[in-house]
Design a protein around this motif. Structure first.
Motif, PDB file in Angstrom:
ATOM      1  N   GLU A  51       0.805  -1.224   0.000  1.00  0.00           N
ATOM      2  CA  GLU A  51       0.000   0.000   0.000  1.00  0.00           C
ATOM      3  C   GLU A  51       0.838   1.274   0.000  1.00  0.00           C
ATOM      4  O   GLU A  51       0.587   2.200  -0.778  1.00  0.00           O
ATOM      5  CB  GLU A  51      -0.941  -0.004   1.213  1.00  0.00           C
ATOM      6  CG  GLU A  51      -1.893   1.174   1.237  1.00  0.00           C
ATOM      7  CD  GLU A  51      -2.875   1.109   2.399  1.00  0.00           C
ATOM      8  OE1 GLU A  51      -3.613   2.091   2.605  1.00  0.00           O
ATOM      9  OE2 GLU A  51      -2.893   0.076   3.104  1.00  0.00           O
ATOM     10  N   GLU A  52       1.835   1.334   0.864  1.00  0.00           N
ATOM     11  CA  GLU A  52       2.636   2.552   0.978  1.00  0.00           C
ATOM     12  C   GLU A  52       3.399   2.839  -0.311  1.00  0.00           C
ATOM     13  O   GLU A  52       3.433   3.979  -0.795  1.00  0.00           O
ATOM     14  CB  GLU A  52       3.621   2.423   2.141  1.00  0.00           C
ATOM     15  CG  GLU A  52       4.475   3.664   2.353  1.00  0.00           C
ATOM     16  CD  GLU A  52       5.430   3.519   3.530  1.00  0.00           C
ATOM     17  OE1 GLU A  52       6.173   4.465   3.798  1.00  0.00           O
ATOM     18  OE2 GLU A  52       5.421   2.452   4.170  1.00  0.00           O
ATOM     19  N   GLU A 105      11.409   2.786  -0.118  1.00  0.00           N
ATOM     20  CA  GLU A 105      11.384   1.534  -0.867  1.00  0.00           C
ATOM     21  C   GLU A 105      12.527   0.620  -0.437  1.00  0.00           C
ATOM     22  O   GLU A 105      12.333  -0.586  -0.232  1.00  0.00           O
ATOM     23  CB  GLU A 105      11.489   1.850  -2.361  1.00  0.00           C
ATOM     24  CG  GLU A 105      11.016   0.741  -3.272  1.00  0.00           C
ATOM     25  CD  GLU A 105      10.867   1.244  -4.693  1.00  0.00           C
ATOM     26  OE1 GLU A 105       9.723   1.319  -5.171  1.00  0.00           O
ATOM     27  OE2 GLU A 105      11.893   1.574  -5.326  1.00  0.00           O
ATOM     28  N   GLU A 106      13.711   1.188  -0.300  1.00  0.00           N
ATOM     29  CA  GLU A 106      14.876   0.393   0.089  1.00  0.00           C
ATOM     30  C   GLU A 106      14.740  -0.130   1.518  1.00  0.00           C
ATOM     31  O   GLU A 106      15.150  -1.257   1.820  1.00  0.00           O
ATOM     32  CB  GLU A 106      16.147   1.223  -0.068  1.00  0.00           C
ATOM     33  CG  GLU A 106      16.507   1.481  -1.528  1.00  0.00           C
ATOM     34  CD  GLU A 106      17.622   2.497  -1.696  1.00  0.00           C
ATOM     35  OE1 GLU A 106      18.292   2.819  -0.681  1.00  0.00           O
ATOM     36  OE2 GLU A 106      17.826   2.983  -2.826  1.00  0.00           O
ATOM     37  N   LYS A 161      14.727  -4.087   2.393  1.00  0.00           N
ATOM     38  CA  LYS A 161      15.659  -4.640   3.379  1.00  0.00           C
ATOM     39  C   LYS A 161      14.896  -5.418   4.443  1.00  0.00           C
ATOM     40  O   LYS A 161      15.312  -6.506   4.864  1.00  0.00           O
ATOM     41  CB  LYS A 161      16.463  -3.511   4.022  1.00  0.00           C
ATOM     42  CG  LYS A 161      17.497  -3.998   5.029  1.00  0.00           C
ATOM     43  CD  LYS A 161      18.304  -2.830   5.590  1.00  0.00           C
ATOM     44  CE  LYS A 161      19.345  -3.330   6.589  1.00  0.00           C
ATOM     45  NZ  LYS A 161      20.141  -2.198   7.143  1.00  0.00           N
ATOM     46  N   LYS A 162      13.769  -4.877   4.856  1.00  0.00           N
ATOM     47  CA  LYS A 162      12.953  -5.501   5.898  1.00  0.00           C
ATOM     48  C   LYS A 162      12.462  -6.883   5.484  1.00  0.00           C
ATOM     49  O   LYS A 162      12.444  -7.820   6.294  1.00  0.00           O
ATOM     50  CB  LYS A 162      11.763  -4.595   6.221  1.00  0.00           C
ATOM     51  CG  LYS A 162      10.819  -5.146   7.279  1.00  0.00           C
ATOM     52  CD  LYS A 162       9.661  -4.188   7.511  1.00  0.00           C
ATOM     53  CE  LYS A 162       8.663  -4.751   8.507  1.00  0.00           C
ATOM     54  NZ  LYS A 162       7.505  -3.825   8.700  1.00  0.00           N
ATOM     55  N   LEU A 197      20.550  -4.286  -6.437  1.00  0.00           N
ATOM     56  CA  LEU A 197      20.302  -3.845  -7.811  1.00  0.00           C
ATOM     57  C   LEU A 197      19.433  -2.594  -7.815  1.00  0.00           C
ATOM     58  O   LEU A 197      19.692  -1.639  -8.553  1.00  0.00           O
ATOM     59  CB  LEU A 197      19.619  -4.963  -8.603  1.00  0.00           C
ATOM     60  CG  LEU A 197      19.243  -4.629 -10.050  1.00  0.00           C
ATOM     61  CD1 LEU A 197      20.485  -4.277 -10.861  1.00  0.00           C
ATOM     62  CD2 LEU A 197      18.494  -5.795 -10.688  1.00  0.00           C
ATOM     63  N   GLN A 198      18.408  -2.589  -6.975  1.00  0.00           N
ATOM     64  CA  GLN A 198      17.540  -1.417  -6.878  1.00  0.00           C
ATOM     65  C   GLN A 198      18.325  -0.198  -6.400  1.00  0.00           C
ATOM     66  O   GLN A 198      18.141   0.908  -6.904  1.00  0.00           O
ATOM     67  CB  GLN A 198      16.385  -1.701  -5.909  1.00  0.00           C
ATOM     68  CG  GLN A 198      15.287  -2.567  -6.494  1.00  0.00           C
ATOM     69  CD  GLN A 198      14.162  -1.733  -7.079  1.00  0.00           C
ATOM     70  OE1 GLN A 198      14.279  -0.527  -7.230  1.00  0.00           O
ATOM     71  NE2 GLN A 198      13.059  -2.370  -7.406  1.00  0.00           N
ATOM     72  N   LYS A 199      19.209  -0.405  -5.436  1.00  0.00           N
ATOM     73  CA  LYS A 199      20.022   0.709  -4.940  1.00  0.00           C
ATOM     74  C   LYS A 199      20.862   1.307  -6.062  1.00  0.00           C
ATOM     75  O   LYS A 199      20.986   2.533  -6.175  1.00  0.00           O
ATOM     76  CB  LYS A 199      20.930   0.236  -3.798  1.00  0.00           C
ATOM     77  CG  LYS A 199      20.226   0.059  -2.464  1.00  0.00           C
ATOM     78  CD  LYS A 199      21.231  -0.338  -1.390  1.00  0.00           C
ATOM     79  CE  LYS A 199      20.578  -0.419  -0.020  1.00  0.00           C
ATOM     80  NZ  LYS A 199      21.554  -0.808   1.038  1.00  0.00           N
TER      81      LYS A 199
END
Length: 269
Positions: free
Chosen positions: A13-14, A63-64, A68-69, A77-79
């Motif tokens: 949702e967030e 998002e990161e 990680k959570k 890759l996203q980073k």
């Protein structure tokens, strides 16, 4: 206009809420670019880009933290992708210092808009949907099964071929006796790019013929997938061969499985 449709929802949702806000900014940018009746757009463009810069930083951080959570395998890759966007965004300051660089400002804005859309459709869609590599291997999810059938013979046959290529990626991972896998990785990437372009073309031609209402969303998802493959950094690949193969397998299985189950299966209904 970039529409935020059901196909853009990742189910968190967030993040979905923040993506909607990014789409709003992106569409404001597109509207401004296409407004031929407005004379000097410079100040408005700068304002929108500043808003995009600030909000994307806020969103990427959220998002990161979420990735990680949950232990998402594509976090690194996203980073890297987020950093690439931030670097491109930093070009704004140099352009602002010279008010005559209107053309460069337009080019930067178009790049950022396109990047964001492709990133959401091509990468963020996998957040929360990709178990760690070991879980994929235990379930052997890289093999085609009846659950992926769309009921359209030629599409199913082409999906089987994609899973065959994914199987080759998996075999390249487990062949530890091969020290330098660079040539094999490049070969697999080329095979993937060529075959997916062929497959997506077939699929889109069929959807056009039957006047499928989800065609545009499919095209955008396909474009994002191809772009993801084409933008792979070969220098990074050479320096991180095993990691690249693992990231590639996770991406391919995650994207293909979800794309077939949540998009392609709708074509045959």
């Amino acid at each position: 206009m970039y529409r935020f449709t059901q196909d853009c929802l990742i189910g968190v949702e967030e993040i979905d809420r923040e993506h909607k806000e990014l789409f709003r900014i992106v569409n404001d940018v597109e509207e401004l670019l296409g407004n031929d009746y407005k004379g000097d757009k410079y100040d408005d463009i700068v304002k929108l880009l500043r808003e995009l810069q600030k909000y994307s930083e806020y969103h990427f951080q959220h998002e990161e933290e979420y990735m990680k959570k949950i232990g998402h395998p594509e976090l690194e890759l996203q980073k890297r992708q987020h950093r690439e966007f931030a670097v491109k965004m930093s070009e704004l300051d140099a352009i602002i210092d010279n008010r005559q660089e209107h053309e460069l400002l337009d080019e930067l804005m178009q790049y950022l808009v396109t990047w964001l859309f492709r990133h959401i459709i091509g990468s963020d869609m996998m957040i929360g949907k990709m178990p760690p590599l070991k879980e994929w291997e235990e379930k052997e999810e890289y093999t085609y099964t009846a659950q992926y059938s769309t009921g359209i013979t030629f599409i199913d046959d082409e999906h089987k071929e994609l899973f065959r290529i994914i199987g080759e990626v998996h075999r390249a991972i487990i062949h530890d006796y091969v020290h330098d896998k660079y040539d094999e990785i490049v070969r697999l990437l080329e095979e993937l790019k060529n075959y997916t372009k062929f497959h997506f073309g077939d699929e889109e031609e069929y959807m056009t013929a039957i006047k499928y209402e989800g065609l545009e969303a499919q095209k955008k998802a396909h474009d994002a997938f191809i772009t993801r493959l084409e933008e792979m950094d070969l220098e990074y690949v050479d320096d991180n061969q095993q990691k690249t193969l693992e990231e590639l397998l996770e991406f391919l299985v995650g994207w293909l499985v979800n794309h077939i189950l949540y998009m392609d299966k709708k074509i045959g209904k």
